[in-house]
Design a protein around this motif. Structure first.
Motif, PDB file in Angstrom:
ATOM      1  N   SER A 524      -0.431  -2.947  22.918  1.00 56.59           N
ATOM      2  CA  SER A 524      -0.396  -3.807  21.731  1.00 56.59           C
ATOM      3  C   SER A 524       0.906  -4.600  21.690  1.00 56.59           C
ATOM      4  O   SER A 524       0.914  -5.762  21.321  1.00 56.59           O
ATOM      5  N   LEU A 525       2.004  -3.986  22.115  1.00 54.04           N
ATOM      6  CA  LEU A 525       3.275  -4.724  22.084  1.00 54.04           C
ATOM      7  C   LEU A 525       3.353  -5.775  23.182  1.00 54.04           C
ATOM      8  O   LEU A 525       3.935  -6.823  22.996  1.00 54.04           O
ATOM      9  N   VAL A 526       2.760  -5.472  24.331  1.00 55.66           N
ATOM     10  CA  VAL A 526       2.867  -6.440  25.422  1.00 55.66           C
ATOM     11  C   VAL A 526       1.889  -7.600  25.260  1.00 55.66           C
ATOM     12  O   VAL A 526       2.252  -8.749  25.415  1.00 55.66           O
ATOM     13  N   ILE A 527       0.646  -7.267  24.899  1.00 54.76           N
ATOM     14  CA  ILE A 527      -0.311  -8.387  24.869  1.00 54.76           C
ATOM     15  C   ILE A 527      -0.440  -9.047  23.513  1.00 54.76           C
ATOM     16  O   ILE A 527      -0.917 -10.159  23.425  1.00 54.76           O
ATOM     17  N   ASN A 528      -0.016  -8.360  22.460  1.00 57.15           N
ATOM     18  CA  ASN A 528      -0.171  -8.987  21.159  1.00 57.15           C
ATOM     19  C   ASN A 528       1.163  -9.547  20.708  1.00 57.15           C
ATOM     20  O   ASN A 528       2.010  -8.821  20.195  1.00 57.15           O
ATOM     21  N   PRO A 529       1.361 -10.832  20.904  1.00 67.59           N
ATOM     22  CA  PRO A 529       2.675 -11.414  20.635  1.00 67.59           C
ATOM     23  C   PRO A 529       3.136 -11.185  19.198  1.00 67.59           C
ATOM     24  O   PRO A 529       4.323 -11.110  18.952  1.00 67.59           O
ATOM     25  N   SER A 530       2.206 -11.022  18.254  1.00 67.92           N
ATOM     26  CA  SER A 530       2.643 -10.859  16.871  1.00 67.92           C
ATOM     27  C   SER A 530       3.337  -9.523  16.672  1.00 67.92           C
ATOM     28  O   SER A 530       4.081  -9.323  15.723  1.00 67.92           O
ATOM     29  N   ASN A 531       3.107  -8.585  17.584  1.00 64.85           N
ATOM     30  CA  ASN A 531       3.770  -7.296  17.462  1.00 64.85           C
ATOM     31  C   ASN A 531       5.135  -7.277  18.115  1.00 64.85           C
ATOM     32  O   ASN A 531       5.904  -6.348  17.957  1.00 64.85           O
ATOM     33  N   ALA A 532       5.412  -8.282  18.925  1.00 64.38           N
ATOM     34  CA  ALA A 532       6.683  -8.291  19.631  1.00 64.38           C
ATOM     35  C   ALA A 532       7.639  -9.271  18.983  1.00 64.38           C
ATOM     36  O   ALA A 532       7.247 -10.093  18.162  1.00 64.38           O
ATOM     37  N   ILE A 538       7.101 -12.813  25.840  1.00 64.88           N
ATOM     38  CA  ILE A 538       5.983 -11.916  26.093  1.00 64.88           C
ATOM     39  C   ILE A 538       4.844 -12.663  26.774  1.00 64.88           C
ATOM     40  O   ILE A 538       4.279 -12.190  27.742  1.00 64.88           O
ATOM     41  N   LYS A 539       4.552 -13.879  26.260  1.00 66.04           N
ATOM     42  CA  LYS A 539       3.456 -14.635  26.844  1.00 66.04           C
ATOM     43  C   LYS A 539       3.698 -14.862  28.328  1.00 66.04           C
ATOM     44  O   LYS A 539       2.821 -14.717  29.141  1.00 66.04           O
ATOM     45  N   GLU A 540       4.929 -15.184  28.633  1.00 64.32           N
ATOM     46  CA  GLU A 540       5.267 -15.464  30.015  1.00 64.32           C
ATOM     47  C   GLU A 540       5.056 -14.247  30.905  1.00 64.32           C
ATOM     48  O   GLU A 540       4.445 -14.326  31.948  1.00 64.32           O
ATOM     49  N   THR A 541       5.548 -13.121  30.398  1.00 61.34           N
ATOM     50  CA  THR A 541       5.481 -11.930  31.239  1.00 61.34           C
ATOM     51  C   THR A 541       4.071 -11.369  31.340  1.00 61.34           C
ATOM     52  O   THR A 541       3.815 -10.537  32.182  1.00 61.34           O
ATOM     53  N   THR A 542       3.180 -11.781  30.423  1.00 64.40           N
ATOM     54  CA  THR A 542       1.844 -11.203  30.505  1.00 64.40           C
ATOM     55  C   THR A 542       0.844 -12.105  31.221  1.00 64.40           C
ATOM     56  O   THR A 542      -0.331 -11.834  31.212  1.00 64.40           O
ATOM     57  N   LYS A 543       1.330 -13.192  31.804  1.00 63.21           N
ATOM     58  CA  LYS A 543       0.418 -14.041  32.579  1.00 63.21           C
ATOM     59  C   LYS A 543       0.044 -13.313  33.857  1.00 63.21           C
ATOM     60  O   LYS A 543       0.781 -13.306  34.830  1.00 63.21           O
ATOM     61  N   LYS A 544      -1.040 -12.623  33.816  1.00 70.03           N
ATOM     62  CA  LYS A 544      -1.433 -11.831  34.983  1.00 70.03           C
ATOM     63  C   LYS A 544      -2.691 -12.444  35.599  1.00 70.03           C
ATOM     64  O   LYS A 544      -3.439 -13.145  34.934  1.00 70.03           O
ATOM     65  N   THR A 545      -2.950 -12.076  36.857  1.00 67.09           N
ATOM     66  CA  THR A 545      -4.196 -12.554  37.449  1.00 67.09           C
ATOM     67  C   THR A 545      -5.344 -11.799  36.785  1.00 67.09           C
ATOM     68  O   THR A 545      -5.269 -10.585  36.590  1.00 67.09           O
ATOM     69  N   PHE A 546      -6.378 -12.541  36.453  1.00 67.36           N
ATOM     70  CA  PHE A 546      -7.476 -11.941  35.713  1.00 67.36           C
ATOM     71  C   PHE A 546      -8.308 -11.031  36.599  1.00 67.36           C
ATOM     72  O   PHE A 546      -8.584 -11.328  37.742  1.00 67.36           O
ATOM     73  N   LYS A 547      -8.686  -9.876  36.036  1.00 65.68           N
ATOM     74  CA  LYS A 547      -9.558  -8.958  36.770  1.00 65.68           C
ATOM     75  C   LYS A 547     -10.721  -8.555  35.877  1.00 65.68           C
ATOM     76  O   LYS A 547     -10.557  -8.413  34.671  1.00 65.68           O
ATOM     77  N   TYR A 548     -11.892  -8.394  36.503  1.00 71.39           N
ATOM     78  CA  TYR A 548     -13.052  -7.953  35.721  1.00 71.39           C
ATOM     79  C   TYR A 548     -13.063  -6.444  35.514  1.00 71.39           C
ATOM     80  O   TYR A 548     -13.513  -5.944  34.509  1.00 71.39           O
ATOM     81  N   THR A 549     -12.570  -5.745  36.532  1.00 70.47           N
ATOM     82  CA  THR A 549     -12.670  -4.282  36.449  1.00 70.47           C
ATOM     83  C   THR A 549     -11.329  -3.674  36.023  1.00 70.47           C
ATOM     84  O   THR A 549     -10.260  -4.211  36.353  1.00 70.47           O
ATOM     85  N   HIS A 550     -11.418  -2.578  35.311  1.00 70.67           N
ATOM     86  CA  HIS A 550     -10.207  -1.844  34.890  1.00 70.67           C
ATOM     87  C   HIS A 550     -10.496  -0.373  35.085  1.00 70.67           C
ATOM     88  O   HIS A 550     -11.430   0.156  34.484  1.00 70.67           O
ATOM     89  N   LEU A 551      -9.657   0.245  35.875  1.00 73.95           N
ATOM     90  CA  LEU A 551     -10.031   1.595  36.302  1.00 73.95           C
ATOM     91  C   LEU A 551      -9.711   2.713  35.309  1.00 73.95           C
ATOM     92  O   LEU A 551     -10.052   3.860  35.559  1.00 73.95           O
ATOM     93  N   ASP A 552      -9.065   2.347  34.176  1.00 70.58           N
ATOM     94  CA  ASP A 552      -8.657   3.445  33.278  1.00 70.58           C
ATOM     95  C   ASP A 552      -9.823   4.340  32.860  1.00 70.58           C
ATOM     96  O   ASP A 552      -9.679   5.556  32.764  1.00 70.58           O
ATOM     97  N   SER A 553     -10.981   3.719  32.596  1.00 67.35           N
ATOM     98  CA  SER A 553     -12.075   4.564  32.121  1.00 67.35           C
ATOM     99  C   SER A 553     -12.595   5.451  33.259  1.00 67.35           C
ATOM    100  O   SER A 553     -12.962   6.597  33.043  1.00 67.35           O
ATOM    101  N   LEU A 554     -12.558   4.909  34.480  1.00 67.82           N
ATOM    102  CA  LEU A 554     -12.981   5.718  35.627  1.00 67.82           C
ATOM    103  C   LEU A 554     -11.989   6.881  35.836  1.00 67.82           C
ATOM    104  O   LEU A 554     -12.399   8.009  36.117  1.00 67.82           O
ATOM    105  N   ILE A 555     -10.705   6.549  35.659  1.00 66.02           N
ATOM    106  CA  ILE A 555      -9.665   7.586  35.815  1.00 66.02           C
ATOM    107  C   ILE A 555      -9.930   8.716  34.825  1.00 66.02           C
ATOM    108  O   ILE A 555      -9.878   9.894  35.157  1.00 66.02           O
TER     109      ILE A 555
END
Ligand code: ADP
Length: 664
Positions: A524-532, A538-555
């Motif tokens: 929430s702090l990294v991606i939601n600029p209103s919290n930071a 923050i916007k600059e540092t969160t420019k990431k390459t977009f991915k469809y899959t996220h392994l957290d749920s698999l983990i």
């Protein structure tokens, strides 16, 4: 003539005798000429024996006596001249006298009267003595005051020392305890036999109750020392309570209970109060409700009781369908170390401190706590608290973020001195799929910040060289960086949260760290600029390459088991292209059965691979269409999109599969 003289002499005698003080007349040689009876009485001599004797002979200090009669003849009078008569009591007197003359002005002699000042002296002496006593008494009182002060100081120091000792000890105990609990949690996610899991669960439960006990003891010590402070900060009550109830989800599910939250929508969104203490109170009551209930439900209700222009009064209640409390024990349970029955500790654990603390948290805030209970039916604990209305925004978001659909490649700097905690944090961050760097203290952290770019800092507070507060101050004021900082605190109840805020930290999290809460706060702090603090950075540092899959749920599903993860990924890679092909064929050939079955089989894979729910809903739409054959607009576009998404997902997962394979 003779008669007249006789008369005069009578008159003179009566004047002389009128004085009750000794009176003598002396001639210029200092010889006594005449005296009154008071004089004969005080000297104890006869009149005849006194006449013609030296005046000075009747005084203790003859020299001084000589001075007086000399003075009288020199000056003509003497006033209040002190002498002591040589009688058996050594009477102190003050002499007053004046000369008498003949008709030609020649001095014939002097009349001196001695005023007995024994009484006066006694009173004076008594006064002096009284004064001395008074002074002495003051001195004694002063001494006693100093002693009392010293004793108070010693007592205060003893309390302080006890506080300090408790605080140090709890910190010392907490650090390894947090590591034990943290690593137990990590271990619990791995593959193991049922027996091993049972033992590990027992270790974790014991650890959890030890942490609760340490926190309780620390809280009570603080109440004792009058150091319990309450904050007044704006917060969102509804999200704050939801976040807290989340902590009980597992326990409630395990016991097969139902949790009901009744929340009055009339309560303003943001109010001012102490959310940390409110949590503590409700956590205590809900954990008791869960502990003492084996069947049924637990209802947490939050109602607006009354409202004025400035404030609201809220009634909170926690009702359970548990074992209940005997009538004669109801008043006892709020006392320190009191449990409703002697078997409670053996059967349910606990120490009997929770409700004592709850009472100490509710009452100083102007609230009161009530309990209604019936044996075997259940109990209701309720309390009311006032909160101020506000237009301000809450200081921090207490809601838990939905974990599934998030970007997972944040770079995190962990500033932590204790190796065990470092390892634990690193393990947690790895699990989240985040990249974590460790700095042993604030100074190293500052150096690392200068060299690398991070999305967020997790900052321990107590550290050697440069502690968490000092480091944050440096980052904010010297480096002018507004990178989000989350404080890691061992003691959320005593830590100076105001100080965290003051130095510019964005949020805090208590150890042992609740993983979901940590994840949620980081994201929430990294991606939601209103919290930071600094939106641009923050916007600059969160420019990431977009991915469809996220392994957290698999983990989570595989409990971090790489073998299992690889198996599931390879299954996805095998089946998905076939399913997509079948989906396309079904649509184009208008084979609804094929279309239905392929969409149906595809649906669960989205959440497993952490693909956005939007795509899952698209697959559901296709499935619905296949079933009803209604509303086919857009279905073709959806099929194309699903094909694209799944092809991309397969590419991403192939990479993940290789990473896992190489790690082995
Ligand atoms: P602990 O739970 O650690 O024993 P508490 O101060 O929280 O200490 O509670 C004191 C006692 O009050 C408990 O031991 C239990 O006997 C009784 N009690 C508290 N809450 C409940 C409840 N919801 N249902 C039944 N008994 C309760």
């Amino acid at each position: 003539m003779e008669k007249l003289r006789n008369h005069e002499s009578q008159y003179a005698r009566s004047l002389i005798e009128a004085s009750h003080d000794p009176l003598v007349t002396i001639n210029t040689d200092g010889k006594i000429m005449d005296m009154n009876q008071a004089m004969t009485k005080i000297t104890g001599k006869l009149r005849e024996d006194l006449i013609g004797t030296d005046f000075i002979d009747y005084f203790t200090n003859t020299q001084k006596a000589k001075k007086i009669y000399k003075k009288v003849f020199e000056k003509g009078f003497v006033v209040d001249y002190p002498l002591t008569i040589k009688d058996h009591t050594l009477t102190d007197v003050l002499f007053n006298g004046s000369v008498y003359k003949d008709e030609n002005g020649n001095v014939l002699g002097a009349v001196v009267v001695a005023r007995d000042i024994t009484e006066q002296k006694r009173i004076k002496k008594e006064l002096v003595e009284a004064k001395i006593f008074a002074e002495l008494a003051t001195e004694i009182a002063e001494g006693a005051r100093k002693k009392a002060e010293k004793a108070t100081e010693i007592a205060e120091n003893a309390v302080k020392a006890k506080q300090q000792f408790l605080s140090n000890m709890s910190h010392e105990i907490r650090t390894p305890m947090n590591a034990i609990i943290g690593f137990t949690k990590v271990l619990l996610k791995t593959e193991m036999s049922e027996k091993q899991r049972e033992y590990l669960d027992a270790i974790k439960m014991s650890g959890d109750s030890l942490i609760v006990l340490i926190n309780d003891i620390l809280d009570l010590a603080k109440v004792d020392a009058g150091k319990m402070v309450f904050e007044q900060i704006p917060f969102k009550m509804t999200s704050s309570i939801s976040a807290m109830l989340h902590l009980f989800e597992t326990k409630i599910q395990e016991k097969n209970l139902i949790l009901i939250k009744e929340y009055d929508d009339n309560i303003p969104d943001v109010i001012v109060g102490d959310p940390v203490r409110l949590h503590q109170i409700i956590i205590n009551l809900v954990s008791n409700a869960v502990k003492f209930t084996n069947v049924g439900k637990i209802t947490v209700s939050v109602k607006l009781k009354s409202e004025t222009e400035e404030k609201i009064t809220v009634e909170f209640s926690v009702t359970d369908t548990g074992i209940g409390i005997k009538k004669n024990k109801i008043n006892k349970i709020f006392e320190n170390f009191q449990q409703a029955s002697s078997g409670t500790s053996r059967l349910y654990g606990g120490t009997g401190l929770g409700l004592a603390i709850v009472k100490h948290l509710v009452e100083p805030q102007g609230g009161s706590i009530l309990v209604k209970s019936e044996i075997n039916k259940g109990s209701t604990f309720s309390f009311t608290l006032d909160f101020l209305k506000t237009n301000a925004q809450p200081e921090k978001e207490t809601e838990l973020l939905q974990v599934n659909n998030l970007n997972n490649s944040f770079r995190i700097l962990v500033v932590e001195d204790i190796p065990l905690n470092q390892l634990l944090m690193k393990t947690l961050l790895d699990e989240f799929g985040f990249e974590g760097d460790i700095a042993e203290n604030g100074k190293i952290a500052i150096e690392m910040l200068k060299l690398n770019s991070y999305d967020i800092i997790l900052m321990d507070l107590q550290m050697p060289v440069l502690n968490g507060f000092e480091t944050t101050e440096y980052i904010r004021n010297k480096m002018h960086s507004k990178i989000p900082i989350i404080a890691l605190t061992a003691d959320v109840t005593t830590v100076d949260l105001a100080k965290c805020n003051e130095v510019g930290m964005n949020d805090y999290i208590a150890k042992p760290v609740d993983e979901r809460l940590l994840y949620s706060k980081i994201v929430s702090l990294v991606i939601n600029p209103s919290n930071a603090l600094n939106k641009n950075e923050i916007k600059e540092t969160t420019k990431k390459t977009f991915k469809y899959t996220h392994l957290d749920s698999l983990i989570r599903r595989t409990k971090s088991n790489p073998k299992l993860m690889m198996e599931m990924i390879s299954m996805y890679l095998e089946q998905t292209p076939l399913l997509i092909a079948a989906l396309k064929r079904g649509f184009h050939k208008k084979d609804c059965e094929l279309l239905y079955s392929s969409a149906h089989k595809l649906i669960p894979s989205f959440s497993i691979m952490g693909i956005s729910i939007d795509y899952e809903n698209m697959a559901k739409k296709v499935q619905d269409f296949a079933r009803t054959q209604k509303q086919n607009e857009g279905i073709e576009a959806i099929v194309v999109q699903l094909e694209n998404v799944c092809t991309q997902a397969c590419l991403e997962l192939e990479k993940e599969f290789n990473v896992l394979k190489n790690k082995k």
